[in-house]
Structures are given as structure tokens and as C-alpha cells.
Write an enzyme that holds these catalytic residues in place. Structure first.
Site, short mmCIF file in Angstrom:
data_model
loop_
_atom_site.label_atom_id
_atom_site.label_comp_id
_atom_site.label_asym_id
_atom_site.label_seq_id
_atom_site.Cartn_x
_atom_site.Cartn_y
_atom_site.Cartn_z
N ASP A 64 0.97 -1.25 0.13
CA ASP A 64 -0.13 -0.07 0.06
C ASP A 64 0.90 1.14 -0.06
OD1 ASP A 64 -3.22 0.83 1.12
OD2 ASP A 64 -1.76 2.16 0.85
N THR A 97 -3.15 5.11 -4.53
CA THR A 97 -1.97 6.06 -3.95
C THR A 97 -0.85 6.11 -4.82
OG1 THR A 97 -1.50 4.37 -2.41
CG2 THR A 97 -2.97 5.98 -1.77
N THR A 98 -0.22 4.77 -5.07
CA THR A 98 0.86 4.46 -5.87
C THR A 98 0.78 5.23 -7.17
OG1 THR A 98 0.87 2.44 -4.56
CG2 THR A 98 2.47 2.84 -6.46
N ASP A 390 -9.32 -0.80 0.87
CA ASP A 390 -9.14 -0.15 -0.49
C ASP A 390 -10.42 -0.74 -1.34
OD1 ASP A 390 -6.96 0.73 -0.01
OD2 ASP A 390 -5.75 -0.22 -1.64
N1 LIG Z 1 -5.55 -7.79 -13.62
C1 LIG Z 1 -5.12 -6.75 -13.85
N2 LIG Z 1 -4.71 -6.61 -15.10
C2 LIG Z 1 -3.90 -5.37 -15.35
N3 LIG Z 1 -3.87 -4.41 -14.56
C3 LIG Z 1 -4.45 -4.32 -13.32
C4 LIG Z 1 -5.23 -5.63 -12.92
N4 LIG Z 1 -5.40 -5.44 -11.55
C5 LIG Z 1 -5.05 -4.20 -11.33
N5 LIG Z 1 -4.57 -3.54 -12.39
C6 LIG Z 1 -4.06 -2.17 -12.44
O1 LIG Z 1 -3.02 -1.93 -11.37
C7 LIG Z 1 -3.19 -0.64 -10.94
C8 LIG Z 1 -3.38 -0.15 -9.67
O2 LIG Z 1 -2.38 -1.03 -8.83
P1 LIG Z 1 -2.07 -0.93 -7.20
O3 LIG Z 1 -3.39 -1.13 -6.46
O4 LIG Z 1 -0.90 -1.68 -6.79
O5 LIG Z 1 -1.79 0.55 -7.07
P2 LIG Z 1 -2.75 1.94 -6.61
O6 LIG Z 1 -4.08 1.22 -6.77
O7 LIG Z 1 -2.25 3.00 -7.38
O8 LIG Z 1 -2.13 2.18 -5.23
P3 LIG Z 1 -2.48 1.52 -3.83
O9 LIG Z 1 -3.43 0.47 -4.12
O10 LIG Z 1 -1.25 1.24 -3.09
O11 LIG Z 1 -3.24 2.83 -3.20
C9 LIG Z 1 -4.08 0.06 -11.62
O12 LIG Z 1 -3.79 0.87 -12.92
C10 LIG Z 1 -5.20 -1.21 -12.14
O13 LIG Z 1 -5.92 -0.71 -13.27
MG LIG Z 2 -4.83 -0.25 -5.69
#
Ligand SMILES: Nc1ncnc2c1ncn2[C@@H]1O[C@H](COP(=O)(O)OP(=O)(O)OP(=O)(O)O)[C@@H](O)[C@H]1O
Ligand SMILES: [Mg+2]
Length: 546
Positions: A64, A97-98, A390
Site C-alpha cells: 500500500d 495512492t501509488t 481499498d
Molecule cells: N488484472 C489486472 N490486469 C491489469 N492491470 C491491473 C489488474 N489489476 C489491477 N490492475 C491495475 O493496477 C493498478 C493499481 O495498482 P495498485 O493497486 O498496486 O496501485 P494503486 O491502486 O495506485 O495504489 P494503492 O492500491 O497502493 O493505493 C491500476 O492501474 C489497475 O488498473
Molecule cells: Mg490499488
């Protein structure tokens, strides 16, 4: 001004440091980039985790972004501003967030190149603002309206949870998140903390986790003679006490004869008896009391077969009211049948060795629910809770807004392609900034592919051409590195996550870009006290800013 000659005028205190112009900007941009570098590898379903060890040696393993940055104990003021981006994103929407931090640092990185080319920061700032507004407008048009069917909500929850290291273990959690959000969602935005209670129990497996349409409270029933389980519970929530009030320190009662003392005590007992009688008369068979319940009252309650718990936390009382429909009453004597709440079952259960909890279950139309998470260890449970949180947030968002976008970098590719076209319609140097903005946004599909072990340049180029052919829902297929239809693959996210990420990233980066002068006062040095080693100072001194 005769007389001053060329003598420099010193306006800063001795020891203060100052850096201006390009140097200041570069240094700030470097700090921001350094922060983003740390969490870049956690983005997406194939992202890695970080292990954080605090000063007392406790380790947290997480993916996260907000948590990583919060725990890192960052000192650099500009780096801190980037941490704020993650925090804002987390507070506003709870996911993304990332993404927000990566975009912020990419915006700054590209601004640096423009500054080197001689573009003034104010032009970059105005170009970025323009690009941000256009991006939001584009995303609005790009989003798909959904009625928030369970199937879609499930996909939203799954996308939010993938990559958090827990999806491997169970498909149940996204279902629980959807059920919970659906139960508590009302027309307006609600405060999740006030309506969903997460209870973590080490032991068992993820699949033992469950949603409870009611509330679980970490309490034992008060008296062994009280029932352990009450069916068709009629629940009273009492704010006041059921014990004899202690006399204040200066109160004086003079009792001269033994029989008076007995009758004084009897009088007190009489009051308690009346109160318990009133509770029973109102029809309650379970009572949760925010304050104390003394021995005498416990005894009377047990006689009536009423189950009771005392010193229930304020938050739990409020949630109990929401879940059971009960009204919190101040004084037992005022209790009326219509103040009571309902639950199919109230039961004390053993959840671990030496640990009982009271489960209030089967509340019809519960507006507050509990989620019981089971997991192998506390650490694992904590990460599970973060991922779950989340998912809850995004599902709730979609229930309320009904707007989703495909994930996997599809919206970012769409925005950056369209922004590039938009840039070419602009005259003036802002055009360069809008182009830079478009490139910065494209970092998301790039990093997603990179983290999944594919050639990121190839992946982004392939995506661009797919979008060029009109396949706008295509993002990075994380298993092949090729473009894939994200809607068909069920990778969807709320529109608001994307909009908020762009907004917070633009806000922070433009704020940093406007700074061209950094004046830092001399920092106080750490002087060990007698007997204290210089190493007792655990924080390293601030890295030189200039
Ligand atoms: N199965 C999948 N195939 C392709 N992309 C995916 C898949 N699942 C999630 N994603 C993508 O991954 C990204 C989100 O990644 P992640 O949850 O690690 O980061 P975040 O949501 O930005 O930050 P955080 O969850 O740490 O607050 C998004 O762009 C989402 O569309
Ligand atoms: Mg996320």
C-alpha cells in the site's frame, strides 16, 4: 545609496542556507523522484511488496503506497509533499495512492527537462493545469455508466485487491466487500468507519472470514448465569449506569444506627431493582451498557435471563444502534419497547484461547455491519485489512457514483493519446507542457508492464496502436504483456480513483515547481545529554538540501 558600495547585505541568520533558481528546482525534483522510486515497483497486480521495520524492530509487509510512505519517516520537505499526495489520495478515495505518486514524480521529471530547455516554470505550471482540466474532461467522457450490479461491483473489488498478496488465498473477500458496501450504502457518501467494523482474529484461514449483518463486540457476557445465546433478541442500548453512584469526596452521610445503614443500602438496591424491572418490562432480553453495571444489577439481570455487557465503547454503541435499529436510552427507567433493537441471535462465542466475543447477528436491514477477518498472523491480517479497505472504498464509490473505467493503464493511454492531439491545437510554449503531461500519464501502463516483467516500451507502443485503431478499452494484459480488453477481462476501477490521482499529482507537482527559492534555517544540532550516547539519536540528520 552612497556609502554601501559592493558590500553584500546579509539578511539571513548565520548558518541558514539558501538556494535559488534552477538549482533549487532541480534539488526539489530529485527529492520527489526519489520518493516515487521507492514505491514504483509496487504498482499493479504483479507489483512487489515492501518490508518496513520500525525503530522497535516490528516489521510490516505491505504493498500500500500510502502506508509505505507514511512509515518511511521522510524528512526532506519536498519529499514530504509527495507523501502528502498519497495521503490525500488515501483520504479522498482510499485507493490509487501509488498511481498518484508515480504521476506526480513523472510530471516533475518532465518539467525538469523543459526547464533545461529554457521553458519557464510558470509556463509549465499553466500548461499542466490546462492539461489536467482536459484530462478530467476526457475521463468523464470515457467512463462507463453502470447501475452498480453485483457483478460489476465484484470486479471493482477484485481489481482493487489484486496484487495485495491476498487474492491468491481466497476469492471470498471481494464478495464480502461488496455485501458490506451494499448493506451500508445510502444515498449520500457515508463514513465507512462509522458503519463497518473490522474485527481481526488470528487463526483459521482467509476463507473463514465472514460478513456479519450486525456487530461483533470484543466483550464477554457479564455474569456466568446469564444466557450465552439469545434468539430473537430484543436489545436495549443504555447510555447511563446500572450501579450505585459513588459518592463524591465531600459528600457526607451520617448514619447513627445500624438499622439505618441497612435501610440506606436497601434503598439503593431498590433503585437498581426498579431499573432492572423497567428493562425487563420494556421487553429487553439483551442489554449493552456504555457505563458500568454493578454486582447487584448483574444479579437481577441474570434472574430475568437478560444477557448483558458493560462498558461498551461509544463507537460500538453507535454501530449497534445502526445495525439493530435500537435507540440509545439515557436512563433505564425511561425505557420503552419501541427503543429496543432486533437481532436474530446474540451469542457469546470463543474466538481464540481465552478470548470471547459477542456476536449480534441477523439484523434485518442493518445499516452497520461487521467483518470478521481470519488470517494466519497479525501481520498478514493487517495487510488483509488494508487491501480490504481499498476494496470497500472503491465499491462504495461505484455504488454511489455509478461510473467506472477499465483498468490496466487503459484510461491513462486514452488520456495521453488525446492530450497529445489536444497539445498540437495549442500555440505557444504551453503546448510543450501539455505534451509532457501526456507522457507523464503514460507512465502508468509503462510501469504496470515493467513490474509484470515485460518490455515496457513494447507494451506501451502496442497499446498506443491499439488505441489508434479505436480499441479504447485496451490495457496491459498482465499475463502476456500484450494489449487486452480490460472490460472483457473484468479489470475495472471507479472513475473517481483516476480523476483524484491526476488532480492530486498535478496539484503537488505544480506547487513544487513554483518554488524557486529555498531558505533553510540552521537546524539545531543534537547534543547528547550526560550519560546519553550520541547514537541515541535515532533519526539521521536531514540529508543536505543544498
Ligand atoms: N488484472 C489486472 N490486469 C491489469 N492491470 C491491473 C489488474 N489489476 C489491477 N490492475 C491495475 O493496477 C493498478 C493499481 O495498482 P495498485 O493497486 O498496486 O496501485 P494503486 O491502486 O495506485 O495504489 P494503492 O492500491 O497502493 O493505493 C491500476 O492501474 C489497475 O488498473
Ligand atoms: Mg490499488
Amino acid at each position: 545609496m552612497a556609502g554601501l558600495g559592493n558590500v553584500p547585505i546579509i539578511i539571513l541568520k548565520e548558518g541558514a542556507k539558501r538556494e535559488t533558481g534552477k538549482d533549487a528546482q532541480k534539488r526539489n525534483i530529485q527529492a520527489a523522484k526519489a520518493v516515487a522510486e521507492v514505491i514504483r515497483s509496487t504498482l499493479g497486480p504483479k507489483g512487489m511488496d515492501k518490508m518496513l521495520i520500525n525503530s522497535s524492530g516490528d516489521a510490516t509487509i505491505t504493498n500500500d503506497g500510502a502506508i509505505i510512505l507514511r512509515e518511511m519517516d521522510i524528512e526532506h520537505p519536498v519529499a514530504k509533499m509527495i507523501v502528502e499526495v498519497a495521503k490525500t489520495q488515501d483520504d479522498e478515495i482510499g485507493d490509487g495512492t501509488t498511481t498518484a505518486v508515480i504521476i506526480a514524480s513523472e510530471l516533475l521529471k518532465r518539467a525538469e527537462t523543459l526547464i533545461d530547455q529554457g521553458v519557464h516554470p510558470t509556463i509549465i505550471v499553466s500548461g499542466y493545469k490546462q492539461a489536467q482540466n482536459k484530462a478530467i474532461e476526457l475521463l468523464d467522457g470515457y467512463a462507463v455508466d453502470v447501475s452498480g450490479t453485483k457483478e460489476i461491483l465484484l470486479k471493482i473489488a477484485q481489481t482493487a485487491m489484486t496484487g495485495k498478496g491476498i487474492e491468491v488465498f481466497g476469492a471470498k473477500l471481494p464478495h464480502i466487500a461488496v455485501d458490506a458496501a451494499m448493506a451500508v450504502a445510502e444515498n449520500k457518501r457515508i463514513d465507512l468507519e462509522e458503519s463497518i467494523k473490522i474485527v481481526k482474529i488470528p487463526g483459521g484461514t482467509i476463507d473463514d472470514s465472514q460478513i456479519n449483518f450486525g456487530i461483533v463486540i470484543e466483550k464477554d457476557r457479564l455474569h456466568p448465569e446469564m444466557p450465552k445465546k439469545v434468539k430473537k433478541a430484543k436489545i436495549m442500548l443504555l447510555e447511563g449506569t446500572l450501579e450505585i453512584k459513588k459518592l463524591s469526596a465531600d459528600a457526607k452521610i451520617t448514619i447513627t444506627e445500624a438499622k439505618d445503614l441497612a435501610s440506606f443500602k436497601e434503598g439503593e438496591e431498590e433503585i437498581l431493582k426498579e431499573q432492572v424491572d423497567a428493562i425487563a418490562k420494556a421487553g429487553a432480553n439483551v442489554i449493552f451498557c456504555q457505563k458500568g453495571i454493578g454486582l447487584t444489577a448483574q444479579h437481577y439481570l441474570a434472574q430475568y435471563g437478560i444477557m448483558a455487557a458493560r462498558r461498551v465503547k461509544d463507537e460500538d454503541m453507535k454501530m449497534l444502534a445502526k445495525a439493530t435499529g435500537a435507540r440509545i436510552v439515557g436512563d433505564a427507567l425511561q425505557a420503552r419497547p419501541e427503543d429496543l433493537g432486533d437481532a436474530a441471535i446474540v451469542e457469546e462465542r470463543k474466538v481464540a484461547k481465552d478470548k470471547n466475543m459477542i456476536f449480534i447477528e441477523g439484523c434485518k436491514d442493518a445499516k452497520a455491519v461487521s467483518i470478521v477477518l481470519h488470517g494466519v498472523s497479525e501481520q498478514f491480517l493487517d495487510e488483509m485489512e488494508r487491501a480490504f479497505d481499498d476494496a470497500l472504498n472503491v465499491v462504495l464509490d461505484v455504488i454511489l457514483s455509478g461510473k467506472i473505467v477499465p483498468g490496466g493503464g487503459a484510461p491513462e493511454t486514452f488520456v495521453s493519446e488525446n492530450l497529445r492531439q489536444y497539445a498540437s491545437t495549442l500555440s505557444g510554449r504551453e503546448q510543450l507542457a501539455v505534451k509532457a503531461f501526456a507522457d507523464a500519464i503514460e507512465a502508468i501502463p509503462y510501469v504496470l508492464a515493467e513490474n509484470a516483467g515485460f518490455d515496457a516500451v513494447d507494451a506501451v507502443v502496442a497499446l498506443r496502436s491499439k488505441h489508434g485503431e479505436g480499441f479504447e478499452n485496451y490495457g496491459v494484459n498482465i499475463d502476456t504483456g500484450e494489449p487486452g480488453d480490460m472490460l472483457a477481462l473484468g479489470v475495472v476501477e471507479p472513475l473517481r480513483v483516476k480523476i483524484q490521482a491526476i488532480k492530486s499529482a498535478t496539484e503537488a507537482s505544480t506547487m513544487i515547481l513554483r518554488v524557486d527559492d529555498v531558505i533553510a534555517a540552521k537546524r539545531e544540532e543534537f547534543k547528547p545529554k550526560p550519560g546519553q550516547s550520541p547514537h541515541d539519536y535515532t533519526r539521521p540528520p536531514m540529508p543536505p538540501m543544498m
